[in-house]
Write a protein that holds these residues in place. Sequence first.
Motif, PDB file in Angstrom:
ATOM      1  N   GLU A 113     -74.649 -17.693  41.314  1.00  0.00           N
ATOM      2  CA  GLU A 113     -73.935 -18.177  40.130  1.00  0.00           C
ATOM      3  C   GLU A 113     -74.970 -18.588  39.091  1.00  0.00           C
ATOM      4  O   GLU A 113     -75.908 -19.323  39.398  1.00  0.00           O
ATOM      5  CB  GLU A 113     -73.044 -19.363  40.483  1.00  0.00           C
ATOM      6  N   ILE A 114     -74.805 -18.079  37.868  1.00  0.00           N
ATOM      7  CA  ILE A 114     -75.742 -18.375  36.784  1.00  0.00           C
ATOM      8  C   ILE A 114     -74.968 -19.001  35.633  1.00  0.00           C
ATOM      9  O   ILE A 114     -73.914 -18.497  35.229  1.00  0.00           O
ATOM     10  CB  ILE A 114     -76.466 -17.104  36.307  1.00  0.00           C
ATOM     11  N   SER A 115     -75.498 -20.107  35.120  1.00  0.00           N
ATOM     12  CA  SER A 115     -74.853 -20.834  34.027  1.00  0.00           C
ATOM     13  C   SER A 115     -75.855 -21.105  32.914  1.00  0.00           C
ATOM     14  O   SER A 115     -77.069 -21.185  33.145  1.00  0.00           O
ATOM     15  CB  SER A 115     -74.283 -22.175  34.530  1.00  0.00           C
ATOM     16  N   LEU A 116     -75.322 -21.260  31.718  1.00  0.00           N
ATOM     17  CA  LEU A 116     -76.102 -21.701  30.574  1.00  0.00           C
ATOM     18  C   LEU A 116     -75.429 -22.951  30.050  1.00  0.00           C
ATOM     19  O   LEU A 116     -74.335 -22.887  29.476  1.00  0.00           O
ATOM     20  CB  LEU A 116     -76.149 -20.619  29.496  1.00  0.00           C
ATOM     21  N   GLY A 117     -76.064 -24.093  30.301  1.00  0.00           N
ATOM     22  CA  GLY A 117     -75.413 -25.361  29.985  1.00  0.00           C
ATOM     23  C   GLY A 117     -74.166 -25.518  30.844  1.00  0.00           C
ATOM     24  O   GLY A 117     -74.219 -25.379  32.065  1.00  0.00           O
ATOM     25  N   ARG A 166     -71.571 -23.516  30.515  1.00  0.00           N
ATOM     26  CA  ARG A 166     -70.870 -22.220  30.526  1.00  0.00           C
ATOM     27  C   ARG A 166     -71.355 -21.364  31.696  1.00  0.00           C
ATOM     28  O   ARG A 166     -72.537 -21.036  31.794  1.00  0.00           O
ATOM     29  CB  ARG A 166     -71.091 -21.467  29.209  1.00  0.00           C
ATOM     30  N   ARG A 167     -70.444 -21.005  32.578  1.00  0.00           N
ATOM     31  CA  ARG A 167     -70.788 -20.126  33.687  1.00  0.00           C
ATOM     32  C   ARG A 167     -70.777 -18.687  33.207  1.00  0.00           C
ATOM     33  O   ARG A 167     -69.779 -18.208  32.665  1.00  0.00           O
ATOM     34  CB  ARG A 167     -69.795 -20.304  34.835  1.00  0.00           C
ATOM     35  N   LEU A 168     -71.905 -17.998  33.403  1.00  0.00           N
ATOM     36  CA  LEU A 168     -72.030 -16.623  32.942  1.00  0.00           C
ATOM     37  C   LEU A 168     -71.517 -15.628  33.976  1.00  0.00           C
ATOM     38  O   LEU A 168     -70.837 -14.659  33.624  1.00  0.00           O
ATOM     39  CB  LEU A 168     -73.496 -16.308  32.619  1.00  0.00           C
ATOM     40  N   LEU A 169     -71.873 -15.833  35.225  1.00  0.00           N
ATOM     41  CA  LEU A 169     -71.450 -14.870  36.244  1.00  0.00           C
ATOM     42  C   LEU A 169     -71.464 -15.505  37.620  1.00  0.00           C
ATOM     43  O   LEU A 169     -72.183 -16.469  37.878  1.00  0.00           O
ATOM     44  CB  LEU A 169     -72.339 -13.616  36.226  1.00  0.00           C
ATOM     45  N   THR A 170     -70.648 -14.968  38.475  1.00  0.00           N
ATOM     46  CA  THR A 170     -70.642 -15.282  39.901  1.00  0.00           C
ATOM     47  C   THR A 170     -70.616 -13.949  40.635  1.00  0.00           C
ATOM     48  O   THR A 170     -69.789 -13.085  40.332  1.00  0.00           O
ATOM     49  CB  THR A 170     -69.413 -16.117  40.293  1.00  0.00           C
ATOM     50  N   LEU A 171     -71.526 -13.776  41.574  1.00  0.00           N
ATOM     51  CA  LEU A 171     -71.627 -12.483  42.231  1.00  0.00           C
ATOM     52  C   LEU A 171     -72.039 -12.662  43.690  1.00  0.00           C
ATOM     53  O   LEU A 171     -72.981 -13.400  43.994  1.00  0.00           O
ATOM     54  CB  LEU A 171     -72.658 -11.610  41.509  1.00  0.00           C
ATOM     55  N   ASP A 172     -71.312 -12.002  44.573  1.00  0.00           N
ATOM     56  CA  ASP A 172     -71.624 -12.017  45.999  1.00  0.00           C
ATOM     57  C   ASP A 172     -71.534 -10.564  46.469  1.00  0.00           C
ATOM     58  O   ASP A 172     -70.437 -10.026  46.621  1.00  0.00           O
ATOM     59  CB  ASP A 172     -70.630 -12.910  46.752  1.00  0.00           C
ATOM     60  N   ARG A 173     -72.685  -9.941  46.668  1.00  0.00           N
ATOM     61  CA  ARG A 173     -72.714  -8.507  46.945  1.00  0.00           C
ATOM     62  C   ARG A 173     -73.865  -8.157  47.866  1.00  0.00           C
ATOM     63  O   ARG A 173     -74.928  -8.786  47.812  1.00  0.00           O
ATOM     64  CB  ARG A 173     -72.915  -7.720  45.648  1.00  0.00           C
ATOM     65  N   LEU A 174     -73.698  -7.113  48.640  1.00  0.00           N
ATOM     66  CA  LEU A 174     -74.790  -6.487  49.375  1.00  0.00           C
ATOM     67  C   LEU A 174     -74.995  -5.093  48.806  1.00  0.00           C
ATOM     68  O   LEU A 174     -74.046  -4.311  48.714  1.00  0.00           O
ATOM     69  CB  LEU A 174     -74.477  -6.395  50.869  1.00  0.00           C
ATOM     70  N   VAL A 175     -76.231  -4.800  48.402  1.00  0.00           N
ATOM     71  CA  VAL A 175     -76.590  -3.451  47.956  1.00  0.00           C
ATOM     72  C   VAL A 175     -77.391  -2.812  49.093  1.00  0.00           C
ATOM     73  O   VAL A 175     -78.545  -3.176  49.327  1.00  0.00           O
ATOM     74  CB  VAL A 175     -77.431  -3.485  46.669  1.00  0.00           C
ATOM     75  N   PHE A 222     -81.575 -21.505  31.859  1.00  0.00           N
ATOM     76  CA  PHE A 222     -80.443 -21.139  32.700  1.00  0.00           C
ATOM     77  C   PHE A 222     -80.515 -21.879  34.028  1.00  0.00           C
ATOM     78  O   PHE A 222     -81.593 -22.199  34.528  1.00  0.00           O
ATOM     79  CB  PHE A 222     -80.430 -19.631  32.964  1.00  0.00           C
ATOM     80  N   THR A 223     -79.349 -22.130  34.598  1.00  0.00           N
ATOM     81  CA  THR A 223     -79.247 -22.744  35.920  1.00  0.00           C
ATOM     82  C   THR A 223     -78.671 -21.715  36.880  1.00  0.00           C
ATOM     83  O   THR A 223     -77.688 -21.041  36.561  1.00  0.00           O
ATOM     84  CB  THR A 223     -78.318 -23.969  35.874  1.00  0.00           C
ATOM     85  N   ALA A 224     -79.303 -21.589  38.054  1.00  0.00           N
ATOM     86  CA  ALA A 224     -78.833 -20.616  39.035  1.00  0.00           C
ATOM     87  C   ALA A 224     -78.668 -21.285  40.390  1.00  0.00           C
ATOM     88  O   ALA A 224     -79.483 -22.116  40.789  1.00  0.00           O
ATOM     89  CB  ALA A 224     -79.807 -19.452  39.142  1.00  0.00           C
ATOM     90  N   THR A 225     -77.606 -20.917  41.083  1.00  0.00           N
ATOM     91  CA  THR A 225     -77.412 -21.332  42.471  1.00  0.00           C
ATOM     92  C   THR A 225     -77.178 -20.078  43.308  1.00  0.00           C
ATOM     93  O   THR A 225     -76.958 -18.988  42.781  1.00  0.00           O
ATOM     94  CB  THR A 225     -76.219 -22.286  42.615  1.00  0.00           C
TER      95      THR A 225
END
Length: 218
Positions: free
Chosen positions: A13-17, A19-28, A59-62
């Motif tokens: 999960e990546i946010s700017l302040g 505002r959450r930009l995206l949430t992604l849970d994937r295996l490539v 940016f903040t990432a978890t």
Amino acid sequence: MTTDEGLRLDAVEISLGTRRLLTLDRLVPPGQTLSVMGPSGSGKSTLFALIAGFLDPAFTATGRALLNGRDLTGLPPERRRVGLLFQDALLYPHMSVGGNLLFGLSARVTGRSRRRAAAEAMLERVGLPGHLDRDPATLSGGQAARVALARTLLADPEALLLDEPFSRLDTDLRQTVRQLVFDLVAERQIPALLVTHDRADAGAAGGPIVDLGAGAAS
């Protein structure tokens, strides 16, 4: 394939302040390309930066990005073994084509003759035999893109990150170069992530597509 193989985006999960930009849970999996689409500001390039190791501190990432079971979180970019391709070839103008390739070549290949042979073999694989001594300034856009791909692969990456790498090529070259890229991803059995605005590029990749703007995946 084991569960450790490939590029895993584990509850990223990546946010700017606030505002959450995206949430992604994937295996490539190895040999597959995941395409990430979306308008400017949707988080495509930020995801690219997170995996590559140069996320802007604004940016903040978890969550975690794992590559073949290795947690990339906290590793410096040079230890991640992730190859990068951008819109521009970014070849070093003061080096020959061969100099560019030898600069990128993995240190695990030792000996002058073996290193030169590896560079020549990769040039042949990308359709540019005999170009080792060429000046990058004399290359066409398509040739420069293929040299950049060759240099990236010679570093022996475990994954490829593709940031709009075909966008500056004309239609015919675009089809040729992107097919070469996706063929090599499959041939070398490495996972790839493509960031693009172009649905034709995403379709040519042949893998799943995540559309951040639409909030949908296919």
